[in-house]
Scaffold this motif. Structure first.
Motif, PDB file in Angstrom:
ATOM      1  N   UNK A 101       0.826  -1.202   0.000  1.00  0.00           N
ATOM      2  CA  UNK A 101       0.000   0.000   0.000  1.00  0.00           C
ATOM      3  C   UNK A 101       0.862   1.256   0.000  1.00  0.00           C
ATOM      4  N   UNK A 102       1.903   1.266   0.843  1.00  0.00           N
ATOM      5  CA  UNK A 102       2.756   2.445   0.974  1.00  0.00           C
ATOM      6  C   UNK A 102       3.451   2.792  -0.338  1.00  0.00           C
ATOM      7  N   UNK A 103       3.952   1.792  -1.037  1.00  0.00           N
ATOM      8  CA  UNK A 103       4.677   2.045  -2.278  1.00  0.00           C
ATOM      9  C   UNK A 103       3.755   2.627  -3.342  1.00  0.00           C
ATOM     10  N   UNK A 104       2.577   2.071  -3.499  1.00  0.00           N
ATOM     11  CA  UNK A 104       1.685   2.572  -4.543  1.00  0.00           C
ATOM     12  C   UNK A 104       1.154   3.962  -4.207  1.00  0.00           C
ATOM     13  N   UNK A 105       0.884   4.215  -2.930  1.00  0.00           N
ATOM     14  CA  UNK A 105       0.440   5.559  -2.548  1.00  0.00           C
ATOM     15  C   UNK A 105       1.538   6.585  -2.828  1.00  0.00           C
ATOM     16  N   UNK A 106       2.782   6.244  -2.467  1.00  0.00           N
ATOM     17  CA  UNK A 106       3.894   7.161  -2.664  1.00  0.00           C
ATOM     18  C   UNK A 106       4.150   7.443  -4.140  1.00  0.00           C
ATOM     19  N   UNK A 107       3.818   6.500  -5.001  1.00  0.00           N
ATOM     20  CA  UNK A 107       4.046   6.665  -6.436  1.00  0.00           C
ATOM     21  C   UNK A 107       2.929   7.441  -7.127  1.00  0.00           C
ATOM     22  N   UNK A 108       1.903   7.808  -6.370  1.00  0.00           N
ATOM     23  CA  UNK A 108       0.816   8.576  -6.956  1.00  0.00           C
ATOM     24  C   UNK A 108      -0.294   7.740  -7.541  1.00  0.00           C
TER      25      UNK A 108
END
Length: 484
Positions: free
Chosen positions: A214-221
């Motif tokens: 979740x964190x990676x996809x949120x950070x990538x926009x």
């Protein structure tokens, strides 16, 4: 007969006998270049254990392959491929330049080795003496060329070893050039996202699901789209109805993280059908499917993929040990050039010495033997913890969820208890328990019936019933204090 059964399991109902099915699978791997000349195949004992058949069945298959010139026995050195060089895998595609993308640096969980730590295999059971000999031999045989810059996408010997392992044990075929080595699961996600995702892309995420994803996809926009998980895994019909235009789906089909359920065949086929229609990408996180307590490991989703839409992510952190910092991703043929072009920006961070040592560990058969031992050990150690928790808690307070594999245990709590508060207090007491509700994609009110309420615990390093009882007693004290 479904493609699922034909692709991944030896089927006694087929006209071809079991030894013939093994013969055909290995021969196909050689003919397609997955097993190169001189490479070592698993021993009769190891492959028989992996497939759940008698040793004589594998011996008959190997005997036929030897008679036809595909295999050659070298006594104690094992059995190797003796096919012509012309059957070797094709050369890798050239590396191309790519525009730089903003690096992704989400907040990742801290590393610890506290009781109940998730994602930590049985460190006491790893064959350290064998591993030390392999690493020492790799160091002694270091050549001048080995001291230069390592390959951006990973050491060739390990990519070939992984391809053979996936062909024989996970049921799908890939070229070594489709495999990209990374320093763990987070760098795997970083490589995929950096190569393929555009800000604003929708992504289906299992709810509850792994927080790091979740964190990676949120950070990538990306736009996270929560999809409920039920007893058949990700609810694909719900996702198709509510979010049909997503570009990605991230799933853990063999052993859903964290609930432990297995995605049904109908859901798998529906997911593949959606991805083909929408030209979307499915990221299959196959993080611990090797550890199934009964029978063979479940087939991967990628083995059912006929349209080239599944990106398969694997790791050695849980099957060997986390300090290796080594994971890998297998991409469809259509994506090889894209990831090769992006690789200079996200080079493989696993030292070549470690990669070469893992390759030798696999080729000598130690990897297969280790997996077999761990399946038996984890079933035993999970039993220790389940019995201890059952004795320490009443069924009206905590119930252990049944599951067929994996290295973490999920226990459901009474609806009146707050799992997040219990987990916080447990961590204060030195217990690395995690709350199931903290793995949600969408936050819900505490009274919502859909809110997951439970505790996640790792058990591989619980070595005795007495240790399990002591830990369960400590956890029980935490829960009792939270009820006051």
């Amino acid at each position: 007969m479904s493609r699922f059964s034909l692709a991944f399991h030896l089927d006694p109902k087929l006209n071809a006998p079991l030894y013939r099915q093994i013969y055909q699978r290995v021969k196909a791997a050689i003919m397609e270049g997955q097993l190169a000349r001189g490479s070592r195949v698993p021993s009769v004992r190891a492959l028989a254990s992996e497939l759940g058949v008698a040793r004589a069945t594998v011996e008959n298959a190997y005997g036929l392959l030897t008679a036809e010139g595909f295999l050659q026995s070298r006594g104690q050195a094992g059995t190797v491929v003796s096919a012509p060089e012309s059957l070797s895998a094709p050369a890798p595609s050239p590396v191309r330049e790519s525009k730089a993308r903003r690096p992704i640096n989400p907040m990742l969980p801290s590393v610890s080795s506290l009781p109940f730590q998730l994602g930590l295999p049985a460190l006491d059971a790893f064959p350290r003496a064998i591993w030390s000999r392999i690493v020492s031999r790799q160091i002694r045989h270091t050549a001048i060329n080995d001291l230069g810059h390592p390959p951006l996408t990973g050491v060739e010997s390990l990519r070939h070893s992984i391809a053979r392992y996936l062909q024989l044990s996970r049921g799908f075929t890939c070229r070594p050039e489709q495999i990209f080595l990374c320093a763990g699961y987070a760098p795997v996600l970083d490589l995929i996202i950096g190569s393929l995702l555009q800000p604003g892309d929708g992504v289906w995420l299992e709810d509850p699901g792994y927080p790091v994803t979740q964190a990676f996809f949120r950070a990538a926009g990306a736009v996270p789209m929560a999809v409920n998980v039920d007893d058949e895994g990700m609810n694909v019909p719900q996702a198709v109805k509510e979010h049909p235009l997503a570009r990605f789906a991230v799933v853990t089909p063999a052993h859903q993280s964290p609930t432990g359920v297995t995605m049904s065949l109908s859901r798998r086929m529906a997911l593949l059908d959606w991805a083909a229609r929408q030209q979307a990408w499915i990221i299959e996180d196959d993080y611990d499917s090797e550890f199934r307590y009964h029978g063979q490991p479940l087939p991967s989703l990628k083995s059912l993929d006929t349209q080239g839409r599944v990106i398969y992510a694997g790791t050695f952190s849980k099957v060997m040990f986390p300090a290796l910092r080594c994971g890998y991703v297998v991409v469809p043929e259509s994506l090889v050039e894209k990831l090769e072009a992006y690789s200079p920006l996200r080079i493989c961070g696993t030292p070549p010495l470690v990669q070469s040592s893992i390759a030798e560990f696999i080729e000598q058969g130690h990897f297969y033997r280790h997996l077999k031992r761990m399946r038996q050990l984890y079933a035993e150690r999970r039993g220790y913890l389940k019995q201890a928790l059952t004795a320490a808690f009443g069924a009206d307070v905590l119930q252990v969820t049944e599951q067929a594999g994996g290295i973490q245990l999920c226990a459901r709590l009474n609806a009146n208890l707050n799992d997040a508060a219990i987990a916080r207090r447990a961590r204060e007491q030195g217990l690395a328990v995690q709350a199931l509700s903290d793995w949600q994609v969408l936050r819900r009110e505490r009274g919502d019936a859909l809110r997951p309420n439970g505790l996640l615990m790792g058990f591989p390093n619980i070595t005795s019933p007495q240790e399990a009882q002591a830990l369960a007693a400590r956890l029980s004290a935490v829960v009792c204090a939270n009820q006051k």
